[in-house]
Design a protein around this motif. Structure first.
Motif, short mmCIF file in Angstrom:
data_model
loop_
_atom_site.label_atom_id
_atom_site.label_comp_id
_atom_site.label_asym_id
_atom_site.label_seq_id
_atom_site.Cartn_x
_atom_site.Cartn_y
_atom_site.Cartn_z
N ALA A 1 43.27 59.14 43.96
CA ALA A 1 42.35 58.48 43.10
C ALA A 1 42.54 59.71 42.39
O ALA A 1 41.75 61.24 42.95
CB ALA A 1 41.09 57.51 43.16
N GLY A 2 42.60 60.01 41.13
CA GLY A 2 42.64 61.51 40.14
C GLY A 2 44.26 61.71 40.54
O GLY A 2 44.13 63.28 39.40
N LYS A 3 44.32 62.19 40.90
CA LYS A 3 46.68 62.60 40.81
C LYS A 3 47.31 61.86 41.69
O LYS A 3 46.96 61.77 42.78
CB LYS A 3 45.57 64.35 41.31
N GLY A 4 48.70 61.98 41.38
CA GLY A 4 49.29 61.43 41.39
C GLY A 4 50.58 61.90 40.73
O GLY A 4 50.72 61.89 38.89
N ILE A 5 51.64 61.27 41.01
CA ILE A 5 53.04 60.64 40.65
C ILE A 5 53.41 59.07 40.40
O ILE A 5 53.41 58.81 41.92
CB ILE A 5 54.62 61.65 40.91
N VAL A 6 54.06 58.73 39.46
CA VAL A 6 54.17 56.90 39.55
C VAL A 6 55.25 56.83 38.22
O VAL A 6 55.47 57.61 37.18
CB VAL A 6 53.03 56.14 38.88
N TRP A 7 56.42 56.44 38.86
CA TRP A 7 57.37 55.58 38.07
C TRP A 7 56.93 54.49 37.02
O TRP A 7 57.01 53.33 38.36
CB TRP A 7 58.72 56.06 38.64
N LEU A 8 57.76 54.29 35.92
CA LEU A 8 57.30 52.54 35.07
C LEU A 8 58.50 52.42 34.17
O LEU A 8 59.54 53.33 33.98
CB LEU A 8 56.06 53.12 33.91
N LEU B 1 59.59 55.56 33.93
CA LEU B 1 59.61 57.23 33.07
C LEU B 1 58.78 57.18 33.80
O LEU B 1 57.66 56.58 34.36
CB LEU B 1 58.09 56.44 32.11
N GLY B 2 58.59 58.93 33.82
CA GLY B 2 57.46 59.35 35.58
C GLY B 2 56.53 59.87 34.79
O GLY B 2 56.74 60.75 33.56
N LEU B 3 55.58 59.75 35.66
CA LEU B 3 54.07 60.17 34.94
C LEU B 3 53.60 61.27 36.21
O LEU B 3 53.33 60.65 36.95
CB LEU B 3 53.35 59.20 34.68
N GLU B 4 53.75 62.70 35.96
CA GLU B 4 52.71 63.50 36.70
C GLU B 4 51.42 63.64 36.57
O GLU B 4 50.96 64.86 35.84
CB GLU B 4 53.99 64.44 36.57
N THR B 5 50.59 62.39 36.41
CA THR B 5 49.13 62.82 36.11
C THR B 5 47.74 62.89 37.04
O THR B 5 47.90 62.64 37.78
CB THR B 5 48.95 61.11 35.88
N THR B 6 46.74 64.19 36.19
CA THR B 6 45.32 64.52 36.57
C THR B 6 44.87 63.02 35.29
O THR B 6 45.05 63.55 34.45
CB THR B 6 45.60 65.86 37.09
#
Length: 266
Positions: free
Chosen positions: A161-168, A226-231
């Motif tokens: 929760a709040g941070k991570g890497i996800v591919w779509l 699409l890779g998302l390195e999200t905060t």
């Protein structure tokens, strides 16, 4: 139907703008309300119109900035595109999506003349690997709506929760009967970032819809993942921010930001 939208018709207006009409399908349905479209695919179909508008092969897109003016109603809508700042080296293009007779998204995109800068190129963002290395992730399934049901998701084991890497990715075409370019395909997934690392997890008693989507590019993405390195961060007075480094299978290609309105739903 294996597409997010049906194309209806297009017309050139007296002021040289172009208005295209579309109808949304169940695959474009949003996560906050079944009566609205998801911002991700709305961004995708707007990008498809930008891509088709007065093509200039010598130029490339550097920024797409979208403000959400109201509900993106499910059903029929129009997108009107025009140049608002012409130029030989930079050009600003505007697309307005309207539904139920009112503007719902205002998008402005900068086109920039291509130059060979390979000999001075330098990227500080780090590669995050390849989606084939990661397992499928079902953590998005708590979100309702046809759009979320249409996407394939992979997540890094350290996602929290709040941070991570996800591919779509998605097998769905943007517009029925039209081949979706890699650019439109990937841009049409970026807004999903706001739901991949929510600070409240699956707690639906709090809302955090985004008011905008700002996409800055240092190159045009390629491929279908699409890779998302999200905060995701929440302030103490009702404002949040979802920030992502954007990746394709070749590495980082840009950044996105989403400003959030954080509020209790009960």
């Amino acid at each position: 139907m294996n597409a997010y939208y049906q194309f209806l018709h297009r017309q050139v207006n007296d002021d040289a703008s172009v208005t295209a009409s579309y109808r949304s399908t169940i695959h474009s349905q949003g996560a906050w309300s079944e009566a609205e479209q998801h911002m991700a695919v709305a961004t995708g179909v707007i990008t498809a119109e930008l891509e088709q508008f007065n093509p200039r092969p010598e130029m490339q897109w550097g920024r797409i900035s979208l403000d959400i003016l109201g509900m993106i109603h499910f059903g029929e809508f129009t997108i009107t595109t025009r140049v608002i700042r012409p130029g030989k080296t930079i050009e600003l293009v505007e697309s307005i999506m309207a539904s139920n007779g009112r503007p719902c998204i205002e998008a402005r995109a900068w086109r920039i003349l291509k130059h060979d800068t390979d000999f001075i190129a330098g990227i500080e963002d780090q590669n995050i690997g390849h989606p084939a290395e990661l397992p499928d992730w079902v953590g998005m399934k708590h979100w309702p709506g046809g759009y979320i049901a249409s996407i394939q998701v992979k997540a890094h084991p350290d996602r929290r929760a709040g941070k991570g890497i996800v591919w779509l990715n998605t097998p769905i075409e943007m517009v029925e009967g039209q081949e979706t370019s890699d650019f439109v395909h990937i841009i049409g997934l970026i807004d999903t970032a706001n739901g991949i690392v929510p600070r409240r997890g699956s707690d639906r008693s709090w809302g955090y819809p985004n008011l905008d989507l700002q996409i800055h590019l240092h190159r045009i993405p390629q491929g279908r993942w699409l890779g998302l390195e999200t905060t995701q961060q929440y302030g103490s007075s009702g404002i949040g921010l979802t920030s992502s480094i954007l990746h394709d299978v070749h590495g980082p290609f840009g950044h996105s930001e989403q400003i959030l309105t954080v509020r209790p739903l009960s």
